[in-house]
Design a protein around this motif. Structure first.
Motif, PDB file in Angstrom:
ATOM      1  N   ALA A   1       0.872  -1.172   0.000  1.00 51.95           N
ATOM      2  CA  ALA A   1       0.000   0.000   0.000  1.00 51.95           C
ATOM      3  C   ALA A   1       0.909   1.222   0.000  1.00 51.95           C
ATOM      4  O   ALA A   1       1.814   1.335   0.826  1.00 51.95           O
ATOM      5  CB  ALA A   1      -0.901   0.018   1.222  1.00 51.95           C
ATOM      6  N   LYS A   2       0.678   2.104  -0.951  1.00 57.52           N
ATOM      7  CA  LYS A   2       1.451   3.343  -1.031  1.00 57.52           C
ATOM      8  C   LYS A   2       0.517   4.485  -0.681  1.00 57.52           C
ATOM      9  O   LYS A   2      -0.525   4.654  -1.312  1.00 57.52           O
ATOM     10  CB  LYS A   2       2.019   3.520  -2.434  1.00 57.52           C
ATOM     11  N   ILE A   3       0.878   5.248   0.349  1.00 54.23           N
ATOM     12  CA  ILE A   3       0.072   6.363   0.830  1.00 54.23           C
ATOM     13  C   ILE A   3       0.830   7.646   0.507  1.00 54.23           C
ATOM     14  O   ILE A   3       1.948   7.851   0.991  1.00 54.23           O
ATOM     15  CB  ILE A   3      -0.161   6.284   2.357  1.00 54.23           C
ATOM     16  N   LYS A   4       0.236   8.508  -0.313  1.00 58.31           N
ATOM     17  CA  LYS A   4       0.877   9.781  -0.664  1.00 58.31           C
ATOM     18  C   LYS A   4       0.167  10.920   0.057  1.00 58.31           C
ATOM     19  O   LYS A   4      -1.059  10.979   0.074  1.00 58.31           O
ATOM     20  CB  LYS A   4       0.837  10.005  -2.171  1.00 58.31           C
ATOM     21  N   TYR A   5       0.982  11.812   0.621  1.00 57.11           N
ATOM     22  CA  TYR A   5       0.484  12.939   1.402  1.00 57.11           C
ATOM     23  C   TYR A   5       0.782  14.266   0.717  1.00 57.11           C
ATOM     24  O   TYR A   5       1.759  14.386  -0.021  1.00 57.11           O
ATOM     25  CB  TYR A   5       1.158  12.974   2.779  1.00 57.11           C
ATOM     26  N   ASN A   6      -0.025  15.242   1.031  1.00 59.84           N
ATOM     27  CA  ASN A   6       0.267  16.643   0.767  1.00 59.84           C
ATOM     28  C   ASN A   6       0.125  17.317   2.120  1.00 59.84           C
ATOM     29  O   ASN A   6      -0.988  17.386   2.655  1.00 59.84           O
ATOM     30  CB  ASN A   6      -0.689  17.246  -0.260  1.00 59.84           C
ATOM     31  N   ASP A   7       1.232  17.749   2.684  1.00 55.99           N
ATOM     32  CA  ASP A   7       1.272  18.196   4.072  1.00 55.99           C
ATOM     33  C   ASP A   7       0.813  17.038   4.951  1.00 55.99           C
ATOM     34  O   ASP A   7       1.392  15.967   4.879  1.00 55.99           O
ATOM     35  CB  ASP A   7       0.437  19.458   4.290  1.00 55.99           C
ATOM     36  N   ASP A   8      -0.245  17.193   5.731  1.00 54.33           N
ATOM     37  CA  ASP A   8      -0.728  16.112   6.594  1.00 54.33           C
ATOM     38  C   ASP A   8      -1.934  15.385   6.001  1.00 54.33           C
ATOM     39  O   ASP A   8      -2.500  14.512   6.654  1.00 54.33           O
ATOM     40  CB  ASP A   8      -1.104  16.664   7.973  1.00 54.33           C
ATOM     41  N   SER A   9      -2.313  15.729   4.801  1.00 51.26           N
ATOM     42  CA  SER A   9      -3.510  15.140   4.186  1.00 51.26           C
ATOM     43  C   SER A   9      -3.152  13.980   3.261  1.00 51.26           C
ATOM     44  O   SER A   9      -2.247  14.105   2.426  1.00 51.26           O
ATOM     45  CB  SER A   9      -4.275  16.183   3.369  1.00 51.26           C
TER      46      SER A   9
ATOM     47  N   LEU B   1     -13.506  13.646   4.945  1.00 53.42           N
ATOM     48  CA  LEU B   1     -12.860  12.691   4.045  1.00 53.42           C
ATOM     49  C   LEU B   1     -11.549  12.196   4.643  1.00 53.42           C
ATOM     50  O   LEU B   1     -11.258  10.990   4.607  1.00 53.42           O
ATOM     51  CB  LEU B   1     -12.627  13.340   2.682  1.00 53.42           C
ATOM     52  N   GLN B   2     -10.765  13.087   5.224  1.00 51.92           N
ATOM     53  CA  GLN B   2      -9.503  12.683   5.840  1.00 51.92           C
ATOM     54  C   GLN B   2      -9.717  11.728   7.012  1.00 51.92           C
ATOM     55  O   GLN B   2      -8.929  10.809   7.222  1.00 51.92           O
ATOM     56  CB  GLN B   2      -8.697  13.911   6.285  1.00 51.92           C
TER      57      GLN B   2
ATOM     58  N   GLU C   1       3.924   1.884   2.516  1.00 50.74           N
ATOM     59  CA  GLU C   1       4.933   2.904   2.262  1.00 50.74           C
ATOM     60  C   GLU C   1       4.237   4.260   2.291  1.00 50.74           C
ATOM     61  O   GLU C   1       3.254   4.467   1.575  1.00 50.74           O
ATOM     62  CB  GLU C   1       5.588   2.697   0.897  1.00 50.74           C
ATOM     63  N   GLU C   2       4.739   5.158   3.126  1.00 45.13           N
ATOM     64  CA  GLU C   2       4.158   6.495   3.209  1.00 45.13           C
ATOM     65  C   GLU C   2       5.115   7.479   2.549  1.00 45.13           C
ATOM     66  O   GLU C   2       6.305   7.487   2.860  1.00 45.13           O
ATOM     67  CB  GLU C   2       3.885   6.872   4.662  1.00 45.13           C
ATOM     68  N   VAL C   3       4.581   8.291   1.618  1.00 36.60           N
ATOM     69  CA  VAL C   3       5.387   9.251   0.866  1.00 36.60           C
ATOM     70  C   VAL C   3       4.886  10.645   1.185  1.00 36.60           C
ATOM     71  O   VAL C   3       3.712  10.953   0.965  1.00 36.60           O
ATOM     72  CB  VAL C   3       5.285   8.974  -0.652  1.00 36.60           C
ATOM     73  N   PHE C   4       5.779  11.478   1.721  1.00 40.59           N
ATOM     74  CA  PHE C   4       5.418  12.852   2.097  1.00 40.59           C
ATOM     75  C   PHE C   4       5.970  13.841   1.092  1.00 40.59           C
ATOM     76  O   PHE C   4       6.901  13.627   0.413  1.00 40.59           O
ATOM     77  CB  PHE C   4       5.959  13.184   3.491  1.00 40.59           C
TER      78      PHE C   4
END
Length: 103
Positions: free
Chosen positions: A4-12, A75-76, A100-103
């Motif tokens: 699972a790849k989680i992409k963020y924009n700031d904390d969202s 939504l968040q 995997e978390e991508v900031f």
């Protein structure tokens, strides 16, 4: 392995992509895949019912993608709840599932 790849924009959370196969059991009897599928399918159903104009939902062969188009606090919260559930599976089945978390 399921990834699972989680992409963020700031904390969202802005994108979640889940792909692969856990290989934790024979085809049709893989409880890790079944658990991940149940969690993600439930989230897709809820997002489609409650936020269908705010997200793009894509289900392809072996890849599920959630893309945020119109972000909101509600939504968040749903996406964070999905992530918490996936983290539980990752903790229990580290050989079969990786986030995997991508900031």
């Amino acid at each position: 392995m399921v990834k699972a790849k989680i992409k963020y924009n700031d904390d969202s959370i802005m994108k979640i992509e889940v792909s692969g196969h856990a290989n934790a059991g024979d085809y049709g009897n893989d409880l890790v895949c079944a658990g991940i599928t149940a969690i993600v399918s439930g989230a897709l159903n809820g997002l489609d019912q409650m936020h269908n104009k705010d997200v793009d939902l894509n289900v392809d062969d072996n890849v599920i993608t959630i893309i945020v188009k119109n972000d909101s606090i509600e939504l968040q919260k749903i996406l964070q709840f999905l992530l918490f559930q996936l983290e539980t599976i990752e903790f229990q089945y580290q050989k079969n599932f990786k986030i995997e978390e991508v900031f």
